[in-house]
Design an enzyme around this catalytic site. Structure first.
Site, PDB file in Angstrom:
ATOM      1  N   SER A 170      -1.517 -34.867  -7.476  1.00 49.86           N
ATOM      2  CA  SER A 170      -1.565 -35.720  -6.430  1.00 49.86           C
ATOM      3  C   SER A 170      -1.295 -34.852  -5.004  1.00 49.86           C
ATOM      4  O   SER A 170      -2.157 -34.102  -4.735  1.00 49.86           O
ATOM      5  CB  SER A 170      -0.437 -36.834  -6.512  1.00 49.86           C
ATOM      6  OG  SER A 170      -0.451 -37.756  -5.833  1.00 49.86           O
ATOM      7  N   HIS A 366      -1.645 -43.941 -11.520  1.00 51.21           N
ATOM      8  CA  HIS A 366      -1.588 -42.724 -10.742  1.00 51.21           C
ATOM      9  C   HIS A 366      -0.140 -42.251 -11.457  1.00 51.21           C
ATOM     10  O   HIS A 366      -0.102 -40.947 -11.717  1.00 51.21           O
ATOM     11  CB  HIS A 366      -0.923 -43.301  -9.212  1.00 51.21           C
ATOM     12  CG  HIS A 366      -1.125 -41.932  -8.382  1.00 51.21           C
ATOM     13  ND1 HIS A 366      -2.018 -41.365  -8.170  1.00 51.21           N
ATOM     14  CD2 HIS A 366       0.001 -41.446  -7.900  1.00 51.21           C
ATOM     15  CE1 HIS A 366      -1.652 -40.072  -7.425  1.00 51.21           C
ATOM     16  NE2 HIS A 366      -0.464 -40.179  -7.261  1.00 51.21           N
TER      17      HIS A 366
END
Ligand SMILES: *[C@@H]1O[C@H](CO)[C@@H](O)[C@H](O)[C@H]1NC(C)=O
Ligand SMILES: *[C@@H]1O[C@H](CO)[C@@H](O)[C@H](O)[C@H]1NC(C)=O
Ligand SMILES: *[C@@H]1O[C@H](CO)[C@@H](O)[C@H](O)[C@H]1NC(C)=O
Length: 397
Positions: A170, A366
């Site tokens: 990320s 995520h």
């Protein structure tokens, strides 16, 4: 502040009040690693602009450490792992030896280095305290331009290797792409780059960024109230007061979080939630604004001139190492279409190794990249095979 926080944890999680919170929630990362039976080292690096970052190293696996007593990892394959927003080095050990990437890599023979970017609990500054707003005057631009290069140099210096492998998750990928753009000489120090849930294009977040940063002006409201940064206690308080994480099907707040990261109740390890919520790291307001500028402009742009300043794209043609992009099929934050756009660009300059789902689980979101209940089996073990392949393909000692 910490009193409020304890109270909040009691409110939300009931049974998980402070006294009963498992020790994994507050042990330091080196103590966690030691308690898991692995050798650990701390290394401090200072960036040219005065931030002092603590890195954590696992130089050997459990079994090899016991058998040979050789902890100095000479000649081993070194790998540096960079965490995401609100995260830190603990993200890659907190799920324990059977599941966390660091331990699995160490047991597979790697010399594992965990980075900590400025802003985490493992960062300080030579001249500034964290109460000083100037301390927080950074985004992932500075992570990429200063922190990553300093950490890579330290790994090379200690190991004596001329190249290492880089893994980012990320915001760790955002910083890495910025490093390649701003400090292209670092291409020569890396074997390959594995980007987990890469955050470069964020057009899917345009509406929410506009709402938060322009319409509601949340960041400036917070600044005006004297909050120098986004502090964990604030987030934890908010989540624990508003969300009922145990009843995700009917809870509005939990559903809002799922809208951001993707819904994957099956892989949500409820026992771990209070632990990783407790371990959330601070974020600078600037990082949120910088992501906002990227989302609103639709361009992977610098933050120079501020949110409404001119759009200046980072030069991604400076990326020269093979890049593997892994996405989550159900990741709503770093969303597939955005990752495909990045993939096309890297393909056009000939550095795209591969782009594919990180995991065959269709609801992989995520957070699953680090916190999925079965992250060891469904994600990390196959990931290590991929890293082995990249090493064999691109590294000649
Ligand atoms: C810290 O303060 C000293 C003394 O004022 C100064 O010389 C130095 O440049 C400062 N370092 C940073 C990184 O700002
Ligand atoms: C590591 O840094 C020290 C101090 O700058 C230097 O003397 C040494 O040669 C470096 N080692 C390697 C392997 O680069
Ligand atoms: C980007 O970098 C490449 C070299 O890697 C250079 O040829 C090109 O001119 C740069 N583009 C811009 C817009 O600066």
């Amino acid at each position: 502040m910490s009193f409020v926080y304890k109270l909040c944890l009691v409110l939300v999680f009931g049974v998980f009040c402070e006294a009963e919170l498992r020790k994994e929630a507050y042990m330091t990362v080196p103590s966690l690693i030691k308690a898991a039976g692995y050798p650990v080292e701390k290394h401090r690096v200072t960036t040219p602009d005065g931030y002092v970052l603590q890195m954590h190293r696992i130089p050997a696996g459990r079994r090899s450490a016991r058998r040979t007593g050789d902890l100095n990892a000479k000649g081993k394959k070194a790998i540096l792992i960079i965490h995401g927003l609100l995260g830190g080095s603990s993200d890659f050990v907190i799920m324990g030896p059977e599941r966390s990437l660091s331990y699995l890599l160490a047991d597979a023979g790697y010399d594992v280095w965990l980075g900590n970017l400025r802003g985490t609990v493992y960062s300080t500054h030579t001249n500034l305290t964290k109460n000083d707003p100037k301390f927080w005057d950074f985004s992932f631009h500075e992570h990429g331009k200063y922190d990553l290069p300093a950490m890579i140099d330290r790994v090379l210096n200690i190991t004596g290797l001329d190249k290492i492998m880089l893994v980012g998750y990320s915001m760790g990928t955002t910083s890495s792409f910025i490093m390649f753009s701003q400090r292209p000489e670092y291409n020569d120090k890396l074997i390959a780059f594995v980007a987990l849930a890469p955050a470069v294009y964020m057009d899917n977040m345009k509406l929410i960024a506009n709402l938060a940063l322009n319409t509601l002006d949340i960041v400036n409201v917070m600044r005006a109230r004297g909050m120098t940064s986004l502090q964990p206690q604030f987030l934890q308080g908010l989540i624990s007061t508003l969300c009922n994480l145990k009843q995700p099907e009917t809870d509005l707040c939990t559903n809002f979080i799922y809208t951001l990261v993707g819904e994957d109740f099956e892989q949500n390890d409820l026992e771990m939630v209070p632990i990783y919520l407790y371990r959330v790291q601070p974020a600078s307001w600037r990082a949120l604004e910088h992501y906002g500028k990227i989302a609103i402009s639709g361009v992977f742009t610098t933050f120079s001139g501020g949110l409404s300043g001119p759009v200046k794209p980072y030069n991604l043609t400076n990326v020269k190492v093979p890049v593997t992009l892994l996405y989550g099929e159900n990741d709503q934050l770093t969303e597939k279409s955005q990752i495909m756009r990045l993939a096309d660009q890297l393909k056009s300059t000939g550095v795209l190794e591969e782009v594919r789902p990180g995991c065959s689980w269709p609801k992989f979101n995520h957070l699953d990249f680090v916190f999925a209940k079965d992250v060891g089996k469904i994600f990390n073990k196959p990931l290590i095979k991929l890293i082995d392949q990249l090493y064999n393909k691109y590294y000649t000692a």
